[in-house]
Write a protein that holds these residues in place. Structure first.
Motif, PDB file in Angstrom:
ATOM      1  N   UNK A   1       0.844  -1.188   0.000  1.00 34.61           N
ATOM      2  CA  UNK A   1       0.000   0.000   0.000  1.00 34.61           C
ATOM      3  C   UNK A   1       0.884   1.244   0.000  1.00 34.61           C
ATOM      4  N   UNK A   2       0.226   2.399  -0.016  1.00 32.61           N
ATOM      5  CA  UNK A   2       0.986   3.654  -0.096  1.00 32.61           C
ATOM      6  C   UNK A   2       1.802   3.909   1.169  1.00 32.61           C
ATOM      7  N   UNK A   3       1.308   3.456   2.329  1.00 26.81           N
ATOM      8  CA  UNK A   3       1.999   3.732   3.590  1.00 26.81           C
ATOM      9  C   UNK A   3       2.846   2.559   4.059  1.00 26.81           C
ATOM     10  N   UNK A   4       2.323   1.317   3.898  1.00 24.36           N
ATOM     11  CA  UNK A   4       3.040   0.163   4.438  1.00 24.36           C
ATOM     12  C   UNK A   4       2.856  -1.040   3.527  1.00 24.36           C
ATOM     13  N   UNK A   5       3.740  -2.021   3.777  1.00 22.20           N
ATOM     14  CA  UNK A   5       3.616  -3.330   3.145  1.00 22.20           C
ATOM     15  C   UNK A   5       3.005  -4.270   4.180  1.00 22.20           C
ATOM     16  N   UNK A   6       1.856  -4.901   3.814  1.00 22.04           N
ATOM     17  CA  UNK A   6       1.131  -5.707   4.788  1.00 22.04           C
ATOM     18  C   UNK A   6       1.140  -7.176   4.367  1.00 22.04           C
ATOM     19  N   UNK A   7       1.433  -8.045   5.353  1.00 19.05           N
ATOM     20  CA  UNK A   7       1.295  -9.484   5.200  1.00 19.05           C
ATOM     21  C   UNK A   7      -0.027  -9.878   5.835  1.00 19.05           C
ATOM     22  N   UNK A   8      -0.925 -10.488   5.038  1.00 20.74           N
ATOM     23  CA  UNK A   8      -2.278 -10.763   5.507  1.00 20.74           C
ATOM     24  C   UNK A   8      -2.607 -12.240   5.344  1.00 20.74           C
ATOM     25  N   UNK A   9      -3.492 -12.702   6.232  1.00 19.53           N
ATOM     26  CA  UNK A   9      -3.940 -14.097   6.201  1.00 19.53           C
ATOM     27  C   UNK A   9      -5.225 -14.202   5.382  1.00 19.53           C
ATOM     28  N   UNK A  10      -5.310 -15.259   4.571  1.00 21.05           N
ATOM     29  CA  UNK A  10      -6.512 -15.537   3.783  1.00 21.05           C
ATOM     30  C   UNK A  10      -7.383 -16.505   4.579  1.00 21.05           C
ATOM     31  N   UNK A  11      -8.377 -15.957   5.256  1.00 23.83           N
ATOM     32  CA  UNK A  11      -9.279 -16.770   6.053  1.00 23.83           C
ATOM     33  C   UNK A  11     -10.405 -17.311   5.178  1.00 23.83           C
ATOM     34  N   UNK A  12     -11.300 -18.067   5.783  1.00 24.94           N
ATOM     35  CA  UNK A  12     -12.373 -18.686   5.020  1.00 24.94           C
ATOM     36  C   UNK A  12     -13.353 -17.653   4.480  1.00 24.94           C
TER      37      UNK A  12
END
Length: 539
Positions: A42-53
């Motif tokens: 993103x413009x402010x940060x790099x995010x690691x996200x979980x793919x939930x159900x």
């Protein structure tokens, strides 16, 4: 050995499994090999996200602003992110910054991992392509061309050859170990993406016009390709599935396309059939506790409903038992009543049947007498009608003989008239032939006389000979004119003969039609006569 590949139409079985909107724009996306995590810049940060159900939930943030390129390693334990002209490598599980790769002077546009995750190859807008060692964090090989800006690259499985596209509408083939450009193929249109299959046999590229190109591989100087117009805007990303069966492409127009791909031998689908797709998904602990609590409540409700249902069933069984007893007693009483009625009806039926048989015997006798009287009357009427039929048949035969005689007389008259007409015109034709022969004989006699006179006068003087010659030539021309005139008359006579023959033919056709009409009249008269006879007989 050269190979070619095919690119089919987009598949129609793409479905949306998970969707989430964010308040800010996403510049880059990388999916973890396990399919359980996603890395978004993103413009402010790099995010690691979980793919939930049913959700995409952030779980770690990295302070990298406007990250436009990120990529997981093939093993998934590391990921690399472009921070302007710096490449940072992080551990996926400990989030430790394991290495910082410095050396680019321009923005990094593309990052690719080697198959064993020990090397990284990157390109930037400064025209540099670098090969980095992941463990050492140092630059191992390079190839720099200052005159262009590279936007995307792809590697062969053995890491020996690199294919790079640039903003100067060229596709370059490089060997980084030698720092050389093997060939630079002009593409005509600016290519924005390039991707090589995992088997190293198929090469595809995306253009700024939104088309997908299937390039002949290995590359040649001509750069042969097959183009498929897919998007309406420049293509921003292209990826091939792990089994080399599908090519995915996205563009600035917001469209995603999936194409079925295969090489010329039909190969390209290298999925291991013994290894199925994973069906596991991520679920948070709070969601699981909430689901377990709801499940317990539903089980309690089911138990209560089952007890209530059993009680209600027992009450219904008791009510139904009482009703069945009442119905059984009522049924027995009705059966006894119906049995009494049945006996009464049977006695009445036997009495009525005896009366019916007596009346039927009397009716049979009356019917037989009436039938005998009707037979006698019908026989008399039949004899009378037969005598009338014999009389009418005799009259019909007599009329038929009269009609046949009249037809014969008419046919004789027609033949006689036809013979007279034929004899008349044949006589005229014979007279014309005799007249033509006579005229021809006279012409020949005159010609012989002229020749004889010419022979006798040959001994006379030249002047007399000339006069006689002129005189007889004039006579000869006159006779020739007369002969020509007679030939014309003869042609006219022949035409008249032809017309007469046509008239004779028409007369014959009319006679035939007349015969058909006579026969039709005879048949109609006979039918009308028979109909009248039948009418008289009926009356």
């Amino acid at each position: 050995m050269r190979t070619s590949q095919s690119l089919s139409h987009p598949l129609s079985r793409i479905s949306l499994d998970l969707h989430k909107e964010f308040p800010e724009e996403a510049y880059s996306v990388a999916l973890h090999p396990s399919g359980l995590f996603v890395l978004v810049g993103f413009s402010e940060k790099l995010r690691l996200m979980s793919l939930l159900i049913n959700d995409i939930r952030p779980y770690k943030e990295f302070l990298i602003r406007g990250c436009r390129e990120c990529s997981f390693s093939h093993g998934g334990h590391l990921f690399a992110a472009a921070n302007t002209n710096l490449i940072q490598i992080f551990s996926t599980f400990s989030f430790e910054n394991t290495a910082n790769l410095k050396g680019h002077n321009g923005k990094v546009r593309c990052i690719k991992w080697s198959q064993d995750d020990t090397q990284i190859v990157s390109c930037s807008m400064d025209g540099a392509v670098y090969e980095w060692g992941v463990l050492s964090g140092r630059r191992e090989n390079e190839c720099v061309v200052k005159s262009c800006s590279y936007t995307c690259l792809t590697l062969t499985p053995d890491l020996r050859t690199t294919f790079v596209v640039s903003t100067d509408s060229t596709l370059s083939e490089m060997i980084l170990t030698d720092s050389t450009v093997v060939r630079s193929v002009p593409t005509g249109d600016v290519l924005t993406e390039v991707v090589l299959s995992g088997s190293g046999r198929m090469l595809f590229a995306g253009s700024s016009s939104g088309s997908v190109r299937s390039l002949k591989f290995p590359l040649n100087e001509a750069g042969e390709f097959t183009e498929h117009q897919t998007h309406s805007a420049p293509i921003t990303r292209m990826r091939i599935s792990y089994d080399d069966s599908c090519l995915f492409s996205v563009a600035k127009d917001g469209s995603l396309f999936c194409h079925r791909v295969s090489d010329k031998d039909g190969r390209g689908y290298r999925k291991d059939k013994d290894t199925p797709f994973a069906e596991e998904v991520l679920v948070t602990k709070s969601d699981m506790e909430e689901l377990n609590s709801e499940l317990s409540e539903y089980k309690n409700k089911v138990g209560e409903l089952r007890s209530e249902n059993d009680y209600q069933l027992r009450l219904k069984d008791m009510n139904y038992g009482e009703k069945m007893k009442e119905m059984r007693d009522s049924h027995a009483h009705e059966m006894e009543k119906l049995r009494t009625q049945y006996e009464t009806l049977r006695t009445d039926r036997e009495r009525e049947q005896a009366d019916y048989e007596a009346r039927l015997g009397k009716m049979d006798e009356d019917h037989s007498a009436t039938l005998q009287d009707m037979d006698d009357s019908n026989n008399k009427k039949l004899m009378t009608e037969y005598e009338k039929y014999q009389e009418l048949q005799a009259r019909s035969l007599k009329l038929q003989e009269e009609y046949e005689k009249r037809i014969e007389e008419m046919e004789e008259a027609r033949e006689k008239a036809l013979q007279e007409v034929t004899d008349h015109y044949e006589t005229k034709l014979e007279e014309r032939d005799r007249q033509r022969e006579q005229e021809y004989d006279e012409h020949r006699q005159q010609q012989r006389e002229a020749e004889e006179m010419l022979r006798q006068t040959e001994e006379d003087a030249d002047e007399e000979i000339l006069q006689l010659k002129n005189k007889y030539e004039w006579q000869l021309r006159k006779r020739q004119e007369e002969c020509t005139k007679m030939k014309g008359e003869l042609g006219l006579q022949n035409k008249k003969v032809s017309s007469l023959q046509e008239e004779i033919r028409q007369l014959k056709e009319k006679n035939q039609q007349l015969g058909v009409e006579v026969r039709n009249e005879r048949v109609c008269s006979e039918l009308a006569h028979n109909a009248s006879l039948k009418t008289r007989g009926t009356s």
